[in-house]
Design an enzyme around this catalytic site. Structure first.
Site, PDB file in Angstrom:
ATOM      1  N   ASP A  86       0.841  -1.200   0.000  1.00  0.00           N
ATOM      2  CA  ASP A  86       0.000   0.000   0.000  1.00  0.00           C
ATOM      3  C   ASP A  86       0.879   1.254   0.000  1.00  0.00           C
ATOM      4  O   ASP A  86       1.787   1.385   0.837  1.00  0.00           O
ATOM      5  CB  ASP A  86      -0.900  -0.014   1.250  1.00  0.00           C
ATOM      6  CG  ASP A  86      -2.121   0.865   1.110  1.00  0.00           C
ATOM      7  OD1 ASP A  86      -2.151   1.711   0.207  1.00  0.00           O
ATOM      8  OD2 ASP A  86      -3.061   0.703   1.893  1.00  0.00           O
ATOM      9  N   ASP A  87       0.632   2.161  -0.934  1.00  0.00           N
ATOM     10  CA  ASP A  87       1.340   3.449  -0.982  1.00  0.00           C
ATOM     11  C   ASP A  87       2.859   3.290  -1.084  1.00  0.00           C
ATOM     12  O   ASP A  87       3.613   4.084  -0.511  1.00  0.00           O
ATOM     13  CB  ASP A  87       1.003   4.297   0.254  1.00  0.00           C
ATOM     14  CG  ASP A  87      -0.397   4.874   0.214  1.00  0.00           C
ATOM     15  OD1 ASP A  87      -1.143   4.536  -0.720  1.00  0.00           O
ATOM     16  OD2 ASP A  87      -0.746   5.657   1.117  1.00  0.00           O
ATOM     17  N   CYS A  97      -6.548   4.033  -3.650  1.00  0.00           N
ATOM     18  CA  CYS A  97      -6.806   2.680  -3.141  1.00  0.00           C
ATOM     19  C   CYS A  97      -7.932   1.894  -3.806  1.00  0.00           C
ATOM     20  O   CYS A  97      -7.691   0.892  -4.479  1.00  0.00           O
ATOM     21  CB  CYS A  97      -7.081   2.754  -1.638  1.00  0.00           C
ATOM     22  SG  CYS A  97      -5.744   3.510  -0.690  1.00  0.00           S
ATOM     23  N   ARG A 143      -7.638  -1.356  -6.563  1.00  0.00           N
ATOM     24  CA  ARG A 143      -7.951  -2.725  -6.126  1.00  0.00           C
ATOM     25  C   ARG A 143      -9.111  -3.320  -6.927  1.00  0.00           C
ATOM     26  O   ARG A 143      -9.094  -4.504  -7.263  1.00  0.00           O
ATOM     27  CB  ARG A 143      -8.275  -2.711  -4.626  1.00  0.00           C
ATOM     28  CG  ARG A 143      -7.049  -2.380  -3.792  1.00  0.00           C
ATOM     29  CD  ARG A 143      -7.373  -1.833  -2.408  1.00  0.00           C
ATOM     30  NE  ARG A 143      -6.184  -1.197  -1.870  1.00  0.00           N
ATOM     31  CZ  ARG A 143      -5.242  -1.823  -1.184  1.00  0.00           C
ATOM     32  NH1 ARG A 143      -5.377  -3.114  -0.912  1.00  0.00           N
ATOM     33  NH2 ARG A 143      -4.178  -1.178  -0.765  1.00  0.00           N
ATOM     34  N   LYS A 192      -6.114  -5.644   3.748  1.00  0.00           N
ATOM     35  CA  LYS A 192      -7.014  -4.540   3.400  1.00  0.00           C
ATOM     36  C   LYS A 192      -7.918  -4.912   2.229  1.00  0.00           C
ATOM     37  O   LYS A 192      -7.455  -5.401   1.204  1.00  0.00           O
ATOM     38  CB  LYS A 192      -6.158  -3.314   3.052  1.00  0.00           C
ATOM     39  CG  LYS A 192      -6.927  -2.115   2.541  1.00  0.00           C
ATOM     40  CD  LYS A 192      -5.959  -0.972   2.271  1.00  0.00           C
ATOM     41  CE  LYS A 192      -6.630   0.214   1.623  1.00  0.00           C
ATOM     42  NZ  LYS A 192      -5.686   1.333   1.413  1.00  0.00           N
ATOM     43  N   HIS A 216     -11.220  -2.687   1.238  1.00  0.00           N
ATOM     44  CA  HIS A 216     -11.576  -1.340   0.748  1.00  0.00           C
ATOM     45  C   HIS A 216     -12.458  -1.364  -0.499  1.00  0.00           C
ATOM     46  O   HIS A 216     -12.376  -0.470  -1.349  1.00  0.00           O
ATOM     47  CB  HIS A 216     -10.315  -0.501   0.489  1.00  0.00           C
ATOM     48  CG  HIS A 216     -10.548   0.954   0.780  1.00  0.00           C
ATOM     49  ND1 HIS A 216      -9.521   1.875   0.847  1.00  0.00           N
ATOM     50  CD2 HIS A 216     -11.691   1.655   1.030  1.00  0.00           C
ATOM     51  CE1 HIS A 216     -10.012   3.066   1.122  1.00  0.00           C
ATOM     52  NE2 HIS A 216     -11.331   2.956   1.236  1.00  0.00           N
ATOM     53  N   SER A 236      -8.535   1.413   4.739  1.00  0.00           N
ATOM     54  CA  SER A 236      -7.171   1.824   5.092  1.00  0.00           C
ATOM     55  C   SER A 236      -6.981   1.897   6.596  1.00  0.00           C
ATOM     56  O   SER A 236      -7.927   2.153   7.351  1.00  0.00           O
ATOM     57  CB  SER A 236      -6.853   3.194   4.470  1.00  0.00           C
ATOM     58  OG  SER A 236      -6.899   3.130   3.067  1.00  0.00           O
ATOM     59  N   HIS A 273       1.181   2.235   4.089  1.00  0.00           N
ATOM     60  CA  HIS A 273       0.204   3.296   4.349  1.00  0.00           C
ATOM     61  C   HIS A 273       0.363   3.799   5.778  1.00  0.00           C
ATOM     62  O   HIS A 273       0.636   3.019   6.692  1.00  0.00           O
ATOM     63  CB  HIS A 273      -1.210   2.747   4.140  1.00  0.00           C
ATOM     64  CG  HIS A 273      -2.267   3.766   3.943  1.00  0.00           C
ATOM     65  ND1 HIS A 273      -2.699   4.616   4.949  1.00  0.00           N
ATOM     66  CD2 HIS A 273      -3.013   4.081   2.851  1.00  0.00           C
ATOM     67  CE1 HIS A 273      -3.654   5.398   4.478  1.00  0.00           C
ATOM     68  NE2 HIS A 273      -3.873   5.100   3.205  1.00  0.00           N
ATOM     69  N   ASP A 284      -0.340  -0.793  -4.938  1.00  0.00           N
ATOM     70  CA  ASP A 284      -1.644  -0.265  -5.365  1.00  0.00           C
ATOM     71  C   ASP A 284      -1.558   1.139  -5.941  1.00  0.00           C
ATOM     72  O   ASP A 284      -2.423   1.571  -6.694  1.00  0.00           O
ATOM     73  CB  ASP A 284      -2.662  -0.313  -4.217  1.00  0.00           C
ATOM     74  CG  ASP A 284      -2.407   0.733  -3.139  1.00  0.00           C
ATOM     75  OD1 ASP A 284      -1.237   1.147  -2.960  1.00  0.00           O
ATOM     76  OD2 ASP A 284      -3.369   1.120  -2.452  1.00  0.00           O
ATOM     77  N   ASN A 285      -0.517   1.883  -5.570  1.00  0.00           N
ATOM     78  CA  ASN A 285      -0.270   3.227  -6.118  1.00  0.00           C
ATOM     79  C   ASN A 285       1.031   3.748  -5.514  1.00  0.00           C
ATOM     80  O   ASN A 285       1.656   3.087  -4.680  1.00  0.00           O
ATOM     81  CB  ASN A 285      -1.431   4.193  -5.836  1.00  0.00           C
ATOM     82  CG  ASN A 285      -1.895   4.231  -4.391  1.00  0.00           C
ATOM     83  OD1 ASN A 285      -3.008   3.791  -4.080  1.00  0.00           O
ATOM     84  ND2 ASN A 285      -1.063   4.731  -3.492  1.00  0.00           N
ATOM     85  N   LYS A 295       1.045   9.859  -5.389  1.00  0.00           N
ATOM     86  CA  LYS A 295      -0.307   9.330  -5.163  1.00  0.00           C
ATOM     87  C   LYS A 295      -1.379  10.350  -5.525  1.00  0.00           C
ATOM     88  O   LYS A 295      -1.245  11.530  -5.261  1.00  0.00           O
ATOM     89  CB  LYS A 295      -0.442   8.907  -3.698  1.00  0.00           C
ATOM     90  CG  LYS A 295      -1.808   8.361  -3.314  1.00  0.00           C
ATOM     91  CD  LYS A 295      -1.828   7.943  -1.853  1.00  0.00           C
ATOM     92  CE  LYS A 295      -3.219   7.423  -1.450  1.00  0.00           C
ATOM     93  NZ  LYS A 295      -3.255   6.956  -0.054  1.00  0.00           N
TER      94      LYS A 295
END
Length: 536
Positions: free
Chosen positions: A53-54, A94, A98, A147, A149, A172, A261, A311-312, A342
């Site tokens: 994540d992130d 996010c 996904r 996660k 989301h 998140s 994240h 994811d990003n 992001k």
């Protein structure tokens, strides 16, 4: 420099200790699962999809500027597999990223164009089909750790979207308070312990605590994020052995990490100063990946494909608690104000570190510069499993089996679209086009920077076009009067118009983004912050 070197050594030594601890964990789990007589190895591969994540392109492997971050397990995964240098998340935030990964379809098709909230009633539209559903119907055991989301109420829960088992956070890890908050900017207070105390913090959740959910039951609220890595590791190993030993099925394990994240957290045994929390959290993530790799090795599950990606890009606004974009700094934008990671369609927002390993199938320690996307995971793993997706809709991903197993670098030869993800324009609109090594922007905008500034939205007609082969920092667009520009523009317009028409004539979905306080996960509504003890 000496301090960094000593920190790296200490982290590596700590990693060895964790390895020994998790060896005991694996033995403990296996002893509690009934082992039957071994059968012949199934031809269909197992799949482990690990989604960070992130995470920044510059956070891992040779992408990072130095060797100060000890990630031995991820380094090992790279040496065992193929690293992709031009791999992109399907979106720069996010939920859309996904949803696209799970369905192989852009947000304009699957309906998920921006993030779901704590109180969201809906989620990924129910008429959309995930790869988990298709693999489950084909005889795979499927599990998700981490996660989600994509909706947490009723039929939107993962156990109703193709997964046999779910253990994790519904969104998140900053979307709820905890008793021991992690590291964030601004820092957030702990959950309230009394309903008679009032506390206001504009950027923090104070009234609802972060839940940990198992299947459809709130397991704990608020959860302890500082022990989350160990709990995810235990759950992941348990699911691997449940599938391979007890159920004797090929399996899909989707591990959607909370790392990297905010709020950041790491193993409580680490003595980390405020200068290196991101490094510690990277090492924490690495040890979790290592536990999964060790479980696969222990059970000799060679026919297992492990796909690690993100994811990003990093959340620049979080300053020292954010990752690194490497050379993809989006100079055209940053020189005019605003960030370029992001939520943006600059390279730093969607180019993510990615590696795929599969013993005896994928050439070890290899590199590919093919233009690829998280959209490609859906068609690729289905192809490898011998499963066909529904034929009543169209897809944006490409089956990259030939790239994984051979030396092909074809990838998305024609185009790749990057959807607006919050920095500018309408959510989900495809106004940034990648055509081979050229990239065209019909709209630009910067996300919030570490210092708090943001870039203004700008439309471009004709579009800005960059040559990434010569300008990876996206600093100087091509001259609109040049022959190169005119030639590229014709192709860009043709490909973009063709895709938009394809979407307009496709079977598309619409997500329900309604928010209702009654939809907030809460195990004890009468207690402050929905507090409850473990229910298992």
């Amino acid at each position: 420099i000496e301090d960094i070197w000593l920190f790296s050594i200490n982290m590596a030594q700590f990693g060895l200790c964790l390895l020994l601890l998790f060896s005991g964990l694996i033995h403990h789990i296996k002893s509690h699962i009934k082992k039957e007589d071994k059968t012949s190895e199934k031809e269909r591969p197992n799949f482990i999809i690990i989604l960070a994540d992130d995470i920044g392109w510059g956070d891992l492997w040779v992408n990072r500027p130095d060797n100060s971050t000890p990630t031995p397990w991820l380094d090992s995964l790279m040496l065992k597999g193929k690293r992709f240098t031009d791999f992109h998340s399907p979106a720069s935030t996010c939920s859309p990223s996904r949803a696209a990964l799970l369905t192989g379809r852009h947000g304009l098709r699957n309906g998920v164009t921006h993030n779901f909230a704590v109180g969201s009633v809906g989620g990924l539209p129910l008429n959309e089909t995930t790869f988990a559903e298709l693999l489950h119907d084909a005889g795979y055991y499927t599990a998700i750790i981490g996660k989600w989301h994509l909706g947490h109420n009723g039929s939107y829960n993962p156990v109703h979207r193709g997964f046999d088992y779910y253990f994790g956070i519904p969104y998140s890890n900053d979307m709820g308070c905890t008793d021991k908050p992690g590291l964030n900017l601004p820092s957030c207070p702990p959950c309230l312990h009394s309903q008679y105390i009032s506390r206001k913090h504009d950027e923090c959740y104070t009234k609802v605590s972060l839940p940990l959910i198992e299947n459809e039951t709130i397991f704990e609220q608020p959860l302890d994020t500082w022990s989350l890595k160990d709990r995810y590791a235990t759950a992941a190993v348990n699911q691997i052995f449940t599938a391979s030993i007890s159920k004797k099925q090929p399996f899909l394990l989707y591990v959607a990490l909370a790392h990297m994240h905010v709020p950041l957290f790491h193993n409580a045994f680490l003595n980390v100063t405020t200068q290196d929390p991101y490094t510690a959290s990277l090492s924490d993530m690495d040890s979790l990946v290592g536990t999964i790799m060790q479980a696969v090795s222990t059970e000799q599950l060679e026919n297992t494909l492990i796909w690690f990606t993100g994811d990003n890009g990093p959340w620049e606004q979080k300053c020292q608690f954010a990752g690194h974009v490497g050379p993809f700094v989006g100079k055209w934008q940053t020189s005019r104000g605003g960030g370029s990671a992001k939520r943006t369609t600059w390279e730093g927002g969607h180019r993510v570190p990615t590696v795929v390993a599969w013993p005896k199938k994928i050439k070890p320690n290899s590199t590919s510069s093919a233009l690829l996307s998280g959209l490609d995971i859906f068609p690729t793993i289905l192809s490898l499993a011998g499963v066909k997706p529904p034929s009543d809709r169209r897809y944006d991903g490409t089956d990259i089996t030939d790239i994984l197993l051979n030396d092909s670098d074809t990838g998305h030869k024609v185009h790749l679209m990057h959807p607006n993800s919050g920095a500018a324009g309408q959510f989900g609109d495809l106004q940034t086009v990648r055509l081979k090594h050229h990239k065209a922007f019909y709209i630009t905008g910067g996300s919030v920077t570490c210092g708090g500034g943001s870039g203004q939205q700008q439309y471009h007609n004709p579009p800005l076009i960059f040559d990434l082969s010569l300008d990876e920092a996206e600093e100087t667009p091509l001259n609109p009067e040049s022959e190169e520009y005119r030639s590229v523009l014709k192709e860009v317009e043709r490909e973009r118009e063709a895709l938009l028409w394809d979407i307009a004539t496709d079977k598309v979905s619409s997500a329900d983004y309604t928010v209702n306080p009654a939809a907030v996960p809460c195990c004890q509504p009468h207690n402050p912050a929905c507090r409850c003890h473990r229910l298992k």
